[in-house]
Design a protein around this motif. Structure first.
Motif, PDB file in Angstrom:
ATOM      1  N   THR A 118       0.799  -1.233   0.000  1.00 55.62           N
ATOM      2  CA  THR A 118       0.000   0.000   0.000  1.00 55.62           C
ATOM      3  C   THR A 118       0.827   1.276   0.000  1.00 55.62           C
ATOM      4  O   THR A 118       0.304   2.332  -0.335  1.00 55.62           O
ATOM      5  CB  THR A 118      -0.944   0.046   1.221  1.00 55.62           C
ATOM      6  N   VAL A 119       2.101   1.197   0.379  1.00 56.06           N
ATOM      7  CA  VAL A 119       2.902   2.419   0.479  1.00 56.06           C
ATOM      8  C   VAL A 119       4.083   2.396  -0.484  1.00 56.06           C
ATOM      9  O   VAL A 119       4.122   3.150  -1.453  1.00 56.06           O
ATOM     10  CB  VAL A 119       3.395   2.661   1.934  1.00 56.06           C
ATOM     11  N   ILE A 120       5.057   1.524  -0.232  1.00 56.56           N
ATOM     12  CA  ILE A 120       6.296   1.582  -1.017  1.00 56.56           C
ATOM     13  C   ILE A 120       6.057   1.243  -2.488  1.00 56.56           C
ATOM     14  O   ILE A 120       6.766   1.725  -3.359  1.00 56.56           O
ATOM     15  CB  ILE A 120       7.403   0.706  -0.381  1.00 56.56           C
ATOM     16  N   SER A 121       5.052   0.439  -2.762  1.00 56.16           N
ATOM     17  CA  SER A 121       4.759   0.089  -4.153  1.00 56.16           C
ATOM     18  C   SER A 121       4.327   1.302  -4.974  1.00 56.16           C
ATOM     19  O   SER A 121       4.353   1.261  -6.201  1.00 56.16           O
ATOM     20  CB  SER A 121       3.686  -0.999  -4.223  1.00 56.16           C
ATOM     21  N   ASN A 122       3.955   2.391  -4.306  1.00 56.99           N
ATOM     22  CA  ASN A 122       3.575   3.628  -4.991  1.00 56.99           C
ATOM     23  C   ASN A 122       4.745   4.586  -5.189  1.00 56.99           C
ATOM     24  O   ASN A 122       4.563   5.667  -5.748  1.00 56.99           O
ATOM     25  CB  ASN A 122       2.470   4.342  -4.198  1.00 56.99           C
ATOM     26  N   ALA A 123       5.926   4.209  -4.732  1.00 64.36           N
ATOM     27  CA  ALA A 123       7.087   5.091  -4.817  1.00 64.36           C
ATOM     28  C   ALA A 123       7.657   5.136  -6.233  1.00 64.36           C
ATOM     29  O   ALA A 123       7.662   4.131  -6.943  1.00 64.36           O
ATOM     30  CB  ALA A 123       8.167   4.631  -3.838  1.00 64.36           C
ATOM     31  N   LYS A 124       8.153   6.293  -6.597  1.00 65.14           N
ATOM     32  CA  LYS A 124       8.805   6.473  -7.899  1.00 65.14           C
ATOM     33  C   LYS A 124      10.007   5.539  -7.998  1.00 65.14           C
ATOM     34  O   LYS A 124      10.834   5.476  -7.088  1.00 65.14           O
ATOM     35  CB  LYS A 124       9.265   7.925  -8.051  1.00 65.14           C
ATOM     36  N   GLY A 125      10.091   4.786  -9.090  1.00 65.79           N
ATOM     37  CA  GLY A 125      11.230   3.918  -9.339  1.00 65.79           C
ATOM     38  C   GLY A 125      11.180   2.576  -8.635  1.00 65.79           C
ATOM     39  O   GLY A 125      12.094   1.766  -8.784  1.00 65.79           O
ATOM     40  N   PHE A 126      10.119   2.297  -7.874  1.00 67.94           N
ATOM     41  CA  PHE A 126       9.984   1.013  -7.186  1.00 67.94           C
ATOM     42  C   PHE A 126       9.776  -0.087  -8.215  1.00 67.94           C
ATOM     43  O   PHE A 126       8.932   0.032  -9.088  1.00 67.94           O
ATOM     44  CB  PHE A 126       8.807   1.059  -6.216  1.00 67.94           C
TER      45      PHE A 126
END
Length: 99
Positions: A28-36
């Motif tokens: 829910t959080v890190i998967s939305n980060a740029k470049g993940f």
């Protein structure tokens, strides 16, 4: 691609709750980060309070600047941080060879 490896030690007896929390934080959080690009989480066999989190990033800056200095990092840390027995040790790696 950059590999972030975080060695995470949690409080004893918190494995099930931590595993639920880190999977929730990742989806829910890190998967939305740029470049993940993806992640893996492994639990120690000899030391079941020790986890290795591997996060794949497009660039080093995607982790160190875009994520760590952006609005998603406090959300991530709020979910998993309460389980830490000590601060995680984090390093970054670049691929040399693979099979």
């Amino acid at each position: 691609m950059i590999l972030e490896i975080a060695n995470i030690r949690i409080a004893p007896g918190q494995q099930a709750a931590f595993e639920e929390a880190i999977q929730r934080a990742a989806s829910t959080v890190i998967s939305n980060a740029k470049g993940f690009k993806g992640y893996k989480i492994n639990r120690g066999i000899e030391s079941p309070e020790l986890y290795v989190l591997m996060v794949f990033w497009e660039t080093l800056e995607n982790h160190t600047v875009d994520f760590r200095e952006g609005p998603l990092f406090p959300q991530w840390r709020a979910i998993i941080g309460p389980f830490f027995a000590s601060p995680p040790h984090v390093e970054h790696f670049s691929l040399v060879a693979k099979s």
